[in-house]
Motif scaffolding. Structure first.
Motif, short mmCIF file in Angstrom:
data_model
loop_
_atom_site.label_atom_id
_atom_site.label_comp_id
_atom_site.label_asym_id
_atom_site.label_seq_id
_atom_site.Cartn_x
_atom_site.Cartn_y
_atom_site.Cartn_z
N ASP A 15 0.84 -1.26 -0.06
CA ASP A 15 0.00 0.18 -0.08
C ASP A 15 1.03 1.16 -0.03
OD1 ASP A 15 0.97 -0.66 2.52
OD2 ASP A 15 -0.88 0.25 3.68
N SER A 16 2.16 1.09 0.17
CA SER A 16 3.05 2.37 -0.05
C SER A 16 3.55 2.44 -1.53
CB SER A 16 4.27 2.12 0.85
OG SER A 16 5.36 2.76 0.41
N LYS A 17 3.33 3.64 -2.05
CA LYS A 17 3.49 4.09 -3.24
C LYS A 17 5.30 4.24 -3.46
CE LYS A 17 1.92 7.53 -6.44
NZ LYS A 17 1.28 8.84 -6.35
N THR A 18 5.87 4.50 -2.36
CA THR A 18 7.20 4.64 -2.52
C THR A 18 7.76 3.26 -2.52
OG1 THR A 18 7.00 6.26 -0.71
CG2 THR A 18 9.24 5.52 -1.01
N ARG A 20 6.28 0.53 -3.88
CA ARG A 20 5.98 0.03 -5.21
C ARG A 20 6.86 0.63 -6.11
NH1 ARG A 20 0.62 1.13 -3.56
NH2 ARG A 20 0.72 2.81 -5.00
N ARG A 21 7.11 2.17 -6.03
CA ARG A 21 7.96 2.67 -7.08
C ARG A 21 9.36 2.10 -6.92
NH1 ARG A 21 6.79 8.34 -6.92
NH2 ARG A 21 4.79 7.97 -7.82
N GLU A 24 9.65 -1.23 -8.37
CA GLU A 24 9.40 -1.28 -9.82
C GLU A 24 10.60 -0.52 -10.50
OE1 GLU A 24 5.84 -0.25 -12.70
OE2 GLU A 24 5.82 0.97 -10.79
N THR A 36 2.34 -3.75 -10.18
CA THR A 36 2.04 -3.53 -8.85
C THR A 36 0.67 -3.60 -8.60
OG1 THR A 36 1.95 -1.31 -9.50
CG2 THR A 36 3.95 -2.02 -8.91
N THR A 38 -2.09 -2.20 -4.99
CA THR A 38 -1.98 -1.50 -3.78
C THR A 38 -2.54 -2.13 -2.64
OG1 THR A 38 -4.44 -0.79 -4.58
CG2 THR A 38 -2.41 0.80 -5.03
#
Length: 128
Positions: A15-18, A20-21, A24, A36, A38
Protein backbone atom coordinates in the motif's frame (compact mmCIF):
# COMPACT_ATOMS: atom_id res chain seq x y z
CA UNK A 1 26.75 -16.54 -12.06
CA UNK A 2 24.55 -13.81 -13.46
CA UNK A 3 20.88 -14.67 -13.27
CA UNK A 4 18.65 -13.87 -16.18
CA UNK A 5 15.81 -11.65 -15.07
CA UNK A 6 14.61 -10.81 -18.58
CA UNK A 7 10.85 -11.02 -18.94
CA UNK A 8 10.30 -12.41 -15.48
CA UNK A 9 6.95 -11.23 -14.24
CA UNK A 10 7.23 -9.90 -10.72
CA UNK A 11 4.27 -8.66 -8.72
CA UNK A 12 4.77 -6.20 -5.87
CA UNK A 13 1.80 -5.73 -3.53
CA UNK A 14 2.20 -2.86 -1.09
CA UNK A 15 0.00 0.00 0.00
CA UNK A 16 3.07 2.26 0.05
CA UNK A 17 3.57 4.06 -3.24
CA UNK A 18 7.24 4.57 -2.34
CA UNK A 19 7.88 0.85 -1.91
CA UNK A 20 6.02 0.02 -5.12
CA UNK A 21 7.96 2.63 -7.06
CA UNK A 22 11.32 1.61 -5.57
CA UNK A 23 10.78 -2.06 -6.32
CA UNK A 24 9.48 -1.29 -9.80
CA UNK A 25 12.52 0.85 -10.60
CA UNK A 26 15.03 -1.72 -9.29
CA UNK A 27 13.36 -4.64 -11.03
CA UNK A 28 12.70 -2.90 -14.34
CA UNK A 29 16.41 -2.09 -14.59
CA UNK A 30 17.29 -5.79 -14.65
CA UNK A 31 14.63 -6.61 -17.21
CA UNK A 32 11.71 -7.77 -15.10
CA UNK A 33 8.15 -6.97 -16.07
CA UNK A 34 6.70 -5.49 -12.89
CA UNK A 35 3.04 -5.58 -11.94
CA UNK A 36 2.12 -3.52 -8.89
CA UNK A 37 -0.95 -3.72 -6.71
CA UNK A 38 -2.04 -1.50 -3.84
CA UNK A 39 -3.64 -4.20 -1.72
CA UNK A 40 -4.74 -7.82 -1.67
CA UNK A 41 -7.99 -7.26 -3.53
CA UNK A 42 -6.22 -5.30 -6.24
CA UNK A 43 -3.58 -8.04 -6.45
CA UNK A 44 -6.01 -10.95 -6.70
CA UNK A 45 -7.73 -9.29 -9.63
CA UNK A 46 -4.39 -8.79 -11.40
CA UNK A 47 -2.82 -12.17 -10.64
CA UNK A 48 -5.29 -14.09 -12.78
CA UNK A 49 -4.56 -11.84 -15.77
CA UNK A 50 -0.83 -11.44 -15.40
CA UNK A 51 0.23 -14.84 -13.94
CA UNK A 52 3.35 -13.51 -12.19
CA UNK A 53 6.43 -15.71 -11.69
CA UNK A 54 6.96 -14.42 -8.16
CA UNK A 55 4.98 -12.22 -5.78
CA UNK A 56 6.24 -9.82 -3.10
CA UNK A 57 3.54 -8.93 -0.60
CA UNK A 58 3.58 -6.43 2.25
CA UNK A 59 2.13 -7.77 5.51
CA UNK A 60 0.54 -4.58 6.82
CA UNK A 61 -2.12 -3.54 4.33
CA UNK A 62 -5.69 -2.31 4.70
CA UNK A 63 -8.70 -4.51 3.84
CA UNK A 64 -6.79 -7.70 3.07
CA UNK A 65 -3.41 -8.07 4.77
CA UNK A 66 -0.36 -9.89 3.45
CA UNK A 67 -1.10 -13.11 5.33
CA UNK A 68 -4.65 -13.30 3.98
CA UNK A 69 -3.47 -12.43 0.49
CA UNK A 70 -0.74 -15.08 0.60
CA UNK A 71 -3.18 -17.70 1.91
CA UNK A 72 -5.64 -16.94 -0.90
CA UNK A 73 -2.90 -17.18 -3.53
CA UNK A 74 -1.59 -20.47 -2.11
CA UNK A 75 -5.10 -21.92 -1.84
CA UNK A 76 -5.62 -21.41 -5.56
CA UNK A 77 -4.47 -24.54 -7.41
CA UNK A 78 -3.30 -22.48 -10.38
CA UNK A 79 -1.00 -20.29 -8.27
CA UNK A 80 -0.01 -22.42 -5.29
CA UNK A 81 3.44 -23.04 -6.78
CA UNK A 82 4.04 -19.32 -7.30
CA UNK A 83 6.66 -18.15 -4.78
CA UNK A 84 5.32 -15.54 -2.38
CA UNK A 85 7.80 -13.37 -0.47
CA UNK A 86 6.50 -11.50 2.56
CA UNK A 87 7.67 -7.92 3.12
CA UNK A 88 7.54 -6.42 6.57
CA UNK A 89 8.98 -3.54 8.53
CA UNK A 90 8.90 -5.82 11.58
CA UNK A 91 11.55 -8.49 11.92
CA UNK A 92 9.72 -10.68 14.39
CA UNK A 93 9.82 -14.43 14.82
CA UNK A 94 6.05 -14.46 15.17
CA UNK A 95 5.62 -12.73 11.82
CA UNK A 96 8.02 -15.11 10.12
CA UNK A 97 6.27 -18.12 11.61
CA UNK A 98 2.87 -16.79 10.64
CA UNK A 99 4.19 -16.15 7.13
CA UNK A 100 5.28 -19.78 6.89
CA UNK A 101 1.93 -21.03 8.13
CA UNK A 102 0.11 -19.28 5.28
CA UNK A 103 2.61 -20.73 2.83
CA UNK A 104 5.00 -17.89 2.12
CA UNK A 105 8.37 -18.89 0.68
CA UNK A 106 10.56 -16.22 2.21
CA UNK A 107 10.48 -13.16 4.44
CA UNK A 108 12.23 -9.87 3.74
CA UNK A 109 12.49 -7.05 6.22
CA UNK A 110 11.97 -3.51 4.93
CA UNK A 111 13.83 -1.52 3.91
CA UNK A 112 15.20 -4.19 1.59
CA UNK A 113 18.22 -3.72 -0.65
CA UNK A 114 18.35 -4.27 -4.37
CA UNK A 115 20.48 -7.37 -3.76
CA UNK A 116 18.00 -8.86 -1.30
CA UNK A 117 15.23 -8.41 -3.84
CA UNK A 118 17.24 -9.96 -6.67
CA UNK A 119 18.56 -12.78 -4.49
CA UNK A 120 15.03 -13.70 -3.49
CA UNK A 121 13.94 -13.78 -7.12
CA UNK A 122 17.02 -15.74 -8.10
CA UNK A 123 16.61 -18.37 -5.41
CA UNK A 124 12.91 -18.96 -6.07
CA UNK A 125 12.40 -18.36 -9.77
CA UNK A 126 15.73 -18.86 -11.48
CA UNK A 127 15.81 -22.30 -9.87
CA UNK A 128 12.42 -23.24 -11.30
Amino acid sequence: MEANFENLKVMVIDDSKTIRRTAETLLSKVGCAVITATDGFDALAKIADSKPDIIFVDIMMPRLDGYQTCALIKNNSEFKKTPVIMLSSKDGLFDKAKGRIVGSDQYLTKPFSKNELLDAIQSHVAAA
